[in-house]
Design a protein around this motif. Structure first.
Motif, PDB file in Angstrom:
ATOM      1  N   ASP A 160      37.584  52.755  67.863  1.00  0.00           N
ATOM      2  CA  ASP A 160      36.610  51.465  67.590  1.00  0.00           C
ATOM      3  C   ASP A 160      35.396  51.964  66.849  1.00  0.00           C
ATOM      4  N   GLN A 161      34.988  52.769  67.362  1.00  0.00           N
ATOM      5  CA  GLN A 161      33.713  53.467  66.682  1.00  0.00           C
ATOM      6  C   GLN A 161      33.683  53.815  65.285  1.00  0.00           C
ATOM      7  N   LEU A 162      34.812  54.349  64.830  1.00  0.00           N
ATOM      8  CA  LEU A 162      35.037  54.757  63.747  1.00  0.00           C
ATOM      9  C   LEU A 162      35.778  53.432  62.631  1.00  0.00           C
ATOM     10  N   GLY A 163      36.131  52.359  63.270  1.00  0.00           N
ATOM     11  CA  GLY A 163      36.592  51.226  62.588  1.00  0.00           C
ATOM     12  C   GLY A 163      37.888  51.503  61.781  1.00  0.00           C
ATOM     13  N   CYS A 164      38.666  52.453  62.659  1.00  0.00           N
ATOM     14  CA  CYS A 164      40.109  52.557  61.769  1.00  0.00           C
ATOM     15  C   CYS A 164      41.079  52.383  63.004  1.00  0.00           C
ATOM     16  N   GLY A 165      42.607  52.552  62.452  1.00  0.00           N
ATOM     17  CA  GLY A 165      43.363  52.517  63.290  1.00  0.00           C
ATOM     18  C   GLY A 165      44.210  53.909  63.553  1.00  0.00           C
ATOM     19  N   PRO A 166      45.152  53.963  64.260  1.00  0.00           N
ATOM     20  CA  PRO A 166      45.687  55.254  64.721  1.00  0.00           C
ATOM     21  C   PRO A 166      46.553  55.901  63.332  1.00  0.00           C
ATOM     22  N   GLU A 167      46.800  54.913  62.612  1.00  0.00           N
ATOM     23  CA  GLU A 167      47.420  55.420  61.162  1.00  0.00           C
ATOM     24  C   GLU A 167      46.500  55.940  60.342  1.00  0.00           C
ATOM     25  N   ASP A 168      45.159  56.020  60.541  1.00  0.00           N
ATOM     26  CA  ASP A 168      43.940  56.650  59.745  1.00  0.00           C
ATOM     27  C   ASP A 168      43.782  57.906  59.888  1.00  0.00           C
ATOM     28  N   LEU A 180      48.109  65.590  72.802  1.00  0.00           N
ATOM     29  CA  LEU A 180      49.029  65.041  71.906  1.00  0.00           C
ATOM     30  C   LEU A 180      50.372  64.015  72.530  1.00  0.00           C
ATOM     31  N   MET A 181      50.434  64.103  73.812  1.00  0.00           N
ATOM     32  CA  MET A 181      51.324  63.160  74.325  1.00  0.00           C
ATOM     33  C   MET A 181      50.769  61.822  74.617  1.00  0.00           C
ATOM     34  N   THR A 182      49.314  61.698  74.742  1.00  0.00           N
ATOM     35  CA  THR A 182      48.553  60.532  74.675  1.00  0.00           C
ATOM     36  C   THR A 182      48.586  59.894  73.193  1.00  0.00           C
ATOM     37  N   CYS A 183      48.364  60.548  72.074  1.00  0.00           N
ATOM     38  CA  CYS A 183      48.484  60.241  70.723  1.00  0.00           C
ATOM     39  C   CYS A 183      49.818  59.680  70.466  1.00  0.00           C
ATOM     40  N   HIS A 184      50.864  60.355  70.938  1.00  0.00           N
ATOM     41  CA  HIS A 184      52.433  59.853  70.772  1.00  0.00           C
ATOM     42  C   HIS A 184      52.359  58.372  71.331  1.00  0.00           C
ATOM     43  N   ASP A 185      51.919  58.432  72.529  1.00  0.00           N
ATOM     44  CA  ASP A 185      52.172  57.041  73.108  1.00  0.00           C
ATOM     45  C   ASP A 185      51.411  56.080  72.721  1.00  0.00           C
ATOM     46  N   MET A 186      50.193  56.338  71.898  1.00  0.00           N
ATOM     47  CA  MET A 186      49.506  55.365  71.501  1.00  0.00           C
ATOM     48  C   MET A 186      49.875  54.912  69.811  1.00  0.00           C
ATOM     49  N   GLY A 187      50.687  55.696  69.502  1.00  0.00           N
ATOM     50  CA  GLY A 187      51.287  55.497  67.919  1.00  0.00           C
ATOM     51  C   GLY A 187      50.431  56.269  66.843  1.00  0.00           C
ATOM     52  N   ILE A 188      49.850  57.503  67.347  1.00  0.00           N
ATOM     53  CA  ILE A 188      49.134  58.251  66.265  1.00  0.00           C
ATOM     54  C   ILE A 188      50.147  59.057  65.916  1.00  0.00           C
ATOM     55  N   LYS A 189      50.668  58.926  64.618  1.00  0.00           N
ATOM     56  CA  LYS A 189      51.768  59.730  64.217  1.00  0.00           C
ATOM     57  C   LYS A 189      51.532  60.957  63.491  1.00  0.00           C
ATOM     58  N   PRO A 200      53.761  75.194  76.846  1.00  0.00           N
ATOM     59  CA  PRO A 200      55.004  75.453  75.946  1.00  0.00           C
ATOM     60  C   PRO A 200      55.096  74.054  74.872  1.00  0.00           C
ATOM     61  N   ALA A 201      55.716  74.642  73.915  1.00  0.00           N
ATOM     62  CA  ALA A 201      56.021  73.627  72.668  1.00  0.00           C
ATOM     63  C   ALA A 201      56.935  72.526  73.398  1.00  0.00           C
ATOM     64  N   ASN A 202      56.837  71.373  72.677  1.00  0.00           N
ATOM     65  CA  ASN A 202      57.636  70.166  72.938  1.00  0.00           C
ATOM     66  C   ASN A 202      57.875  69.379  71.494  1.00  0.00           C
ATOM     67  N   PRO A 203      58.640  69.740  70.585  1.00  0.00           N
ATOM     68  CA  PRO A 203      58.553  69.053  69.460  1.00  0.00           C
ATOM     69  C   PRO A 203      58.883  67.590  69.139  1.00  0.00           C
ATOM     70  N   ALA A 204      59.424  67.067  70.333  1.00  0.00           N
ATOM     71  CA  ALA A 204      59.886  65.835  70.554  1.00  0.00           C
ATOM     72  C   ALA A 204      58.270  64.691  70.498  1.00  0.00           C
ATOM     73  N   TYR A 205      57.398  65.378  70.668  1.00  0.00           N
ATOM     74  CA  TYR A 205      56.384  64.732  70.367  1.00  0.00           C
ATOM     75  C   TYR A 205      55.856  64.684  69.030  1.00  0.00           C
ATOM     76  N   GLY A 206      56.521  65.206  68.151  1.00  0.00           N
ATOM     77  CA  GLY A 206      56.296  64.954  66.647  1.00  0.00           C
ATOM     78  C   GLY A 206      54.918  65.440  66.049  1.00  0.00           C
ATOM     79  N   TYR A 207      54.528  66.389  66.101  1.00  0.00           N
ATOM     80  CA  TYR A 207      53.471  67.263  65.581  1.00  0.00           C
ATOM     81  C   TYR A 207      54.021  68.279  64.613  1.00  0.00           C
ATOM     82  N   THR A 208      52.812  68.726  63.717  1.00  0.00           N
ATOM     83  CA  THR A 208      53.154  70.096  63.122  1.00  0.00           C
ATOM     84  C   THR A 208      52.589  71.128  63.873  1.00  0.00           C
ATOM     85  N   GLU A 209      53.088  72.292  63.803  1.00  0.00           N
ATOM     86  CA  GLU A 209      52.592  73.575  64.444  1.00  0.00           C
ATOM     87  C   GLU A 209      51.885  74.305  63.487  1.00  0.00           C
ATOM     88  N   ILE A 210      50.806  74.758  64.029  1.00  0.00           N
ATOM     89  CA  ILE A 210      49.932  75.853  63.320  1.00  0.00           C
ATOM     90  C   ILE A 210      49.516  76.940  64.475  1.00  0.00           C
TER      91      ILE A 210
END
Length: 222
Positions: A160-168, A180-189, A200-210
């Motif tokens: 809200d403060q940034l004036g953007c959406g999860p996709e941005d 990252l689990m919360t991001c997943h639930d909120m549609g932050i892809k 531990p890793a859990n790739p089901a949450y759809g992240y890039t690992e570094i």
């Protein structure tokens, strides 16, 4: 993940950027009351109780730490003193960034605005932002949002403060459970997991690992 050009790169701070060492601080304070063999499970319980403490109504982070330590001491039959929680909070203010952070952040800051979403207090984060070695566009604390991660409210407040959406945004964190689990639930892809060995890793949450922030420019095609 395909190269993504976000409007903002958002970061967890403690653990991801700042070398968060609650276990070390607690170990130093309780070395006279907890044996060396018991210290790791003792500090692991302290971490679990801190997570539990932030799931309810907001309260200052010093109270989160103190209540988590009181519960840990009760479980272990260890004496708790009021100075214990205060000592841990004093240690927090001294921590600096992981070695890989300043150079990595400085590189991506040339192309993108950097934003912090942190489970910190306004006065505590002021010690750490200047140590990051790169310009930070905005800082959002749990105190401002009146909510701690992993609850969604802090993320909603930030968007809200940034004036953007999860996709941005591209969100970067070393913690699946807090971020990252919360991001997943909120549609932050668009998510990056900095694998600092905390969880531990859990790739089901759809992240890039570094492995560290030095890998972030490559994710962004820089």
């Amino acid at each position: 993940m395909a190269v993504f050009k976000p409007k903002f790169i958002t970061f967890d701070c403690y653990g991801t950027l700042i070398k968060f060492d609650m276990a070390g601080a607690a170990s130093a304070i309780f070395s006279d009351r907890v044996s060396a063999d018991d210290m790791l499970p003792f500090t692991n319980d302290f971490a679990c109780y801190r997570l539990d403490e932030v799931l309810g109504a907001w309260k200052p982070y010093g109270e989160v730490v103190c209540q988590a330590m009181i519960r840990t001491c009760k479980k272990w039959g260890v004496e708790y003193q009021d100075s214990d929680g205060a000592g841990i909070m004093e240690a927090c203010a001294t921590w600096g960034p992981h070695a890989d952070v300043p150079a990595g952040l400085a590189t991506v800051a040339k192309a993108f605005p950097l934003v912090l979403l942190t489970n910190s207090m306004n006065d505590l984060i002021s010690h750490h932002v200047p140590r990051l070695g790169a310009p930070i566009h905005r800082v959002f604390t749990s105190e401002q949002a009146q909510s701690y991660k992993p609850r969604m409210r802090g993320f909603e407040y930030m968007l809200d403060q940034l004036g953007c959406g999860p996709e941005d945004i591209l969100h970067v964190s070393s913690s699946l459970r807090y971020d990252l689990m919360t991001c997943h639930d909120m549609g932050i892809k668009n998510k990056v997991w900095v694998n600092r060995g905390h969880e531990p890793a859990n790739p089901a949450y759809g992240y890039t690992e570094i492995n560290d922030i030095g890998g972030l420019p490559g994710v962004l095609g820089l």
